[in-house]
Enzyme design. Structure first.
Site, PDB file in Angstrom:
ATOM      1  N   HIS A   1      43.523  31.355  28.922  1.00 41.22           N
ATOM      2  CA  HIS A   1      44.712  30.995  29.683  1.00 41.22           C
ATOM      3  C   HIS A   1      44.405  31.043  31.179  1.00 41.22           C
ATOM      4  O   HIS A   1      43.497  31.756  31.626  1.00 41.22           O
ATOM      5  CB  HIS A   1      45.856  31.951  29.365  1.00 41.22           C
ATOM      6  CG  HIS A   1      46.356  31.828  27.961  1.00 41.22           C
ATOM      7  ND1 HIS A   1      47.124  30.776  27.539  1.00 41.22           N
ATOM      8  CD2 HIS A   1      46.181  32.624  26.875  1.00 41.22           C
ATOM      9  CE1 HIS A   1      47.419  30.925  26.258  1.00 41.22           C
ATOM     10  NE2 HIS A   1      46.864  32.038  25.832  1.00 41.22           N
TER      11      HIS A   1
ATOM     12  N   ARG B   1      28.238  44.391  32.164  1.00 38.34           N
ATOM     13  CA  ARG B   1      27.097  44.145  33.043  1.00 38.34           C
ATOM     14  C   ARG B   1      25.824  44.458  32.276  1.00 38.34           C
ATOM     15  O   ARG B   1      25.847  45.133  31.233  1.00 38.34           O
ATOM     16  CB  ARG B   1      27.188  45.010  34.301  1.00 38.34           C
ATOM     17  CG  ARG B   1      27.092  46.495  34.045  1.00 38.34           C
ATOM     18  CD  ARG B   1      27.200  47.296  35.326  1.00 38.34           C
ATOM     19  NE  ARG B   1      27.011  48.729  35.099  1.00 38.34           N
ATOM     20  CZ  ARG B   1      25.825  49.327  35.101  1.00 38.34           C
ATOM     21  NH1 ARG B   1      24.719  48.633  35.331  1.00 38.34           N
ATOM     22  NH2 ARG B   1      25.729  50.628  34.883  1.00 38.34           N
TER      23      ARG B   1
END
Length: 214
Positions: free
Chosen positions: A126, A193
């Site tokens: 979205h 990460r």
């Protein structure tokens, strides 16, 4: 437990096992014929999750898909999504129970990719560009996803649009992944990460502090 209860219990378990075997989707079952390609030895366990857009889905040989896994293409069944496949799952994969793979543009999952349960992979998200329009009514945005062969995705990991994982990557459980990660990456966190990498010279190491002894 009384003898009668043991007999009834055993009968129920045998019946349910038979239902699971009969309900699985394989290349030999009518459900398997709906797919663009479903390879030899593929089994989608019963009960399945939401499955639609099969004409745009390819599944490689000997891939196993767990119970309640949803695999879909498009917003809803019956859409014309063009001439080519959109969701491609390689050979020898194992998709954990309760996972969702939702494709609108392009999702490529390589060979021998394993996932834990409840993993979510999508190429659509979205948007919130217009602050005055409800987010659910704004047109979503697509970006292709690629997961390299030999990778492992831990339980509850979320792979967001635009993600490219190289070969032999590890995604920690619960990680929310977006971006590009090279081969032999370990990614973790929210947002995820790269916390470890591999080179022949250093072995597995912290990519920020490359000394493996550190």
């Amino acid at each position: 437990m009384s003898l009668v209860r043991r007999i009834v219990n055993a009968a129920i378990h045998r019946a349910y096992a038979a239902i699971r075997r009969a309900g699985a989707i394989t290349p030999a079952t009518p459900g398997g014929h709906e797919f663009r390609r479903i390879g030899d030895g593929v089994s989608i366990a019963f009960p399945p999750g939401a499955i639609f857009g099969e004409a745009y889905i390819e599944i490689g040989d000997h891939t196993l898909i767990g119970e309640r896994v949803s695999i879909s293409c498009g917003m809803n069944p019956g859409l014309d999504l063009g001439p080519s496949s959109i969701l491609r799952i390689g050979r020898g994969c194992s998709i954990g129970r309760g996972s969702h793979i939702v494709a609108h543009q392009s999702i490529d999952i390589g060979d021998d990719v394993f996932t834990g349960p409840y993993v979510y992979i999508t190429d659509q998200n979205h948007v919130y560009d217009d602050p005055d329009v409800p987010i659910g009514r704004q047109w979503p945005r697509n970006s292709p996803v690629s997961i390299g062969s030999g990778s492992w995705l831990g339980a509850g990991a979320i792979i967001l649009p635009g993600t490219t994982l190289g070969r032999q990557c590890v995604v920690a459980g619960g990680a929310v992944v977006r971006g590009t990660f090279p081969d032999h990456s370990v990614v973790a966190g929210v947002p995820a990460r790269r916390v470890r990498g591999y080179t022949p010279e250093l072995g597995w190491h912290d990519p920020v502090r490359p000394d493996p002894a550190s």
